[in-house]
Structure formats: C-alpha cells, structure tokens
Scaffold this motif. Sequence first.
Motif, mmCIF file in Angstrom:
data_model
loop_
_atom_site.group_PDB
_atom_site.id
_atom_site.type_symbol
_atom_site.label_atom_id
_atom_site.label_comp_id
_atom_site.label_asym_id
_atom_site.label_seq_id
_atom_site.Cartn_x
_atom_site.Cartn_y
_atom_site.Cartn_z
ATOM 1 N N ALA A 190 -4.003 18.725 25.883
ATOM 2 C CA ALA A 190 -4.839 19.573 26.732
ATOM 3 C C ALA A 190 -4.011 20.123 27.881
ATOM 4 O O ALA A 190 -3.203 19.402 28.483
ATOM 5 C CB ALA A 190 -6.023 18.782 27.268
ATOM 6 N N ARG A 193 -9.906 21.116 25.682
ATOM 7 C CA ARG A 193 -10.032 19.916 26.513
ATOM 8 C C ARG A 193 -10.162 18.639 25.693
ATOM 9 O O ARG A 193 -10.001 17.543 26.241
ATOM 10 C CB ARG A 193 -11.252 20.032 27.438
ATOM 11 C CG ARG A 193 -11.357 21.293 28.264
ATOM 12 C CD ARG A 193 -10.068 21.660 28.957
ATOM 13 N NE ARG A 193 -9.502 20.551 29.727
ATOM 14 C CZ ARG A 193 -8.291 20.544 30.260
ATOM 15 N NH1 ARG A 193 -7.499 21.580 30.068
ATOM 16 N NH2 ARG A 193 -7.866 19.513 30.937
ATOM 17 N N VAL A 194 -10.502 18.737 24.401
ATOM 18 C CA VAL A 194 -10.751 17.529 23.609
ATOM 19 C C VAL A 194 -9.785 17.395 22.431
ATOM 20 O O VAL A 194 -9.938 16.478 21.619
ATOM 21 C CB VAL A 194 -12.198 17.508 23.074
ATOM 22 C CG1 VAL A 194 -13.197 17.539 24.217
ATOM 23 C CG2 VAL A 194 -12.453 18.659 22.111
ATOM 24 N N ARG A 243 -16.397 11.969 26.826
ATOM 25 C CA ARG A 243 -15.322 12.963 26.746
ATOM 26 C C ARG A 243 -15.863 14.369 26.935
ATOM 27 O O ARG A 243 -15.217 15.213 27.562
ATOM 28 C CB ARG A 243 -14.611 12.855 25.386
ATOM 29 C CG ARG A 243 -13.329 13.681 25.319
ATOM 30 C CD ARG A 243 -12.278 13.088 26.244
ATOM 31 N NE ARG A 243 -11.142 13.986 26.456
ATOM 32 C CZ ARG A 243 -11.066 14.901 27.419
ATOM 33 N NH1 ARG A 243 -12.083 15.064 28.262
ATOM 34 N NH2 ARG A 243 -10.002 15.632 27.572
ATOM 35 N N ALA A 272 -14.832 16.975 29.912
ATOM 36 C CA ALA A 272 -14.391 18.330 29.585
ATOM 37 C C ALA A 272 -15.172 19.360 30.395
ATOM 38 O O ALA A 272 -14.606 20.343 30.881
ATOM 39 C CB ALA A 272 -14.554 18.581 28.084
#
Length: 342
Positions: free
Chosen positions: A86, A109-110, A130, A134
């Motif tokens: 990321a 982001r993941v 998560r 994010a």
Amino acid sequence: MLSVYVDLALGLVVAFLLLSLLVSGLNEAFVRVLSIRSKFLWAYLRDTLDGVGDKAPSWLPGSLRDVLVALPFGPDPRPKHSNQPAPADPGEMPATKTSDSMMNLLYARVREIDHRKRGRTSIANIPPERFAVAVMELAATENGNIPEFLNKLQRIDSPLYGHLKGVWESAQGDLDRFRKGVETWFDGEMQRLSMLYRRYVKWAVALLGVVVTLLFSMDGFEYAKTLLRDNAFRASVTAVTEAGPDAYNELKQQCTGGDPVPCVTELLSEPALVKLMGQAMVSVSIPAQGDPSVQGNFPVWWGRITTPSHWPGFLLTYVALLFGAPFWWDVFRRITGIKSRR
C-alpha cells in the motif's frame, strides 16, 4: 430382526453421505476454479463504492442466472492484481466519478493481503478492522477531516456517502468511535452478503444434486431393496453352517453352476453400493486379477433414466442430497455411536 433395519438404515445413510460429499466437492471445485467468492465480494464493493446507474449497471448478481452464468463467465468485477505494498500516501480522491475509482483506491489500501490469481485479485474476504483502517487512511487525504471526506464522496455520487454519514453522526465527531462504527457497519454488510451468497449456493447445490443423481442413476428404493436382498443372502449363507445339507442344497439352487462357493464369494465381495454405482454412465471395475478398467455404460444408464419406475427412487435420492453432507454425517454418527470431538 432389528439388525436388518439397522443395516438398511446404515447403508442408505452411507450412500447419501458419499453422494452429498461429491456434490459439495463439485460445488467447492467450481467456486475455487472460477473464483466465485472473490468475484461476489468485489461485485458488491463496486456497487457500494462507485454506485449503480444507467451507464454503470449493478455488478452484484440479481438473479440465479447471473450467479450461474454472468458472474462466473461474464466481465470480471475484481481489480487487477498488484504485488506492491500500500502506498505511504493514500492518494487523492477522484475529482469526478469514474467506473472504478473508489474501488481502486480501496484495493490500494488492502492489497497487502492479496496474491495473484490469473491477473486479478484473489481477496475473497476483507476483515472489518482492515476496511475501517482503509477508510480512515482515505480520509487522511483531507488531513483527517471526515466531513470534508464525506463531502467528496457526495460529490462523486458514491453510495458509501450515505452509510458513512450516518456512522459519523452517530460517532458525534469522535474519530475512534467513527472507526469502530465503520467496523460494525461493514461487518453487518458482510454477514448480509454471506446470507445472500449462501442462498445462491443452495440453488447451485440443488442443480448439482440433479446432475449427480442422474449421472449415477441412483435409485434410492432399488438400493434399499438390494440391501435387504444382500442381507437375506448373507443370512442364508450363515445358515449353511448350522442347518446342514438341506440349507446347502437350497443355496446351491440360488447360484447358477454346480459349485456355489465361487458364486458366494463373488456376491459377498460386491456389496449393494458397488452394484448401484456400477450402473452409472461411466463405471470402474476391479477384477480379481489384473488392473482396474473404466468402461462406459451408456445403453444401460439411458435405459434406467428413461424408465418411469425408477423415477420415484431418483426423486428420493435427490431429496436426500438436498439435506447436505453435514446432516447425513450427523445421522451416521448417531447410528454408529461415534462421538464428536467437540
């Protein structure tokens, strides 16, 4: 007499358990090969993050046909795989809405939990924690200003705006409560999505149940009758040792040929389940000597399929398969007395 019914019940349960496991295995194989779970998740995320309109129809399946045809073989809703971590900078929110802008920002982001699968992401589950992190990282583009982040979501017409706006108002300006609220909301959405996915899976399992039942031409009533006949034959063989020559002569009449020993050996080594499975479209035979052979039984199989007297037995087998392998395993465990480790 009771042992006869126990043997009958146990034989039926084992047959239904094996066929149910085959149905479940085929379903799981198709799901893994076609990446159904991952596509289902990202179809939902596309709709939730980027919205649905005239120019962007819903990616999430709306009918059984979409699940069985459009989702596995249609356009792939998943983003392209990236092996990069990321980015340190969350990036800027898109100024204008595009078909996959918000979803790509979320994937960036993941993607640490991702691995390649034919060029697309293999992520089939995003932990709520998560996802919440994010969202907070995306909000960091506005220096942590959640209201401004929500305004940008509203300007690009993202359906996520309405959900997050309600969470932000409930948090009353507290960032930690907002993050936990996003976790709770996303966890609830994943539970709802799982229920929808299981509903479609039931239809897929029902379709596979029809295929397996017809492929093996498994007549439940005929199988039960064969089990009882085998049990009676074994009882007559056992009676020979107790009743003397008269029982031996009776057994000799049941077997073709002079010596009943080969007949008894052959019948006892071929249980009812093997006999029924041998009437499938394709069967495997294991001779006493030599290698196993695969042979086609299409004429015999087609004759069974087109015989109306077998249809009630096929229906019984199909209904039994709808109960699923866990149900039949539990019944098998209760009959045999096997205790669960749990």
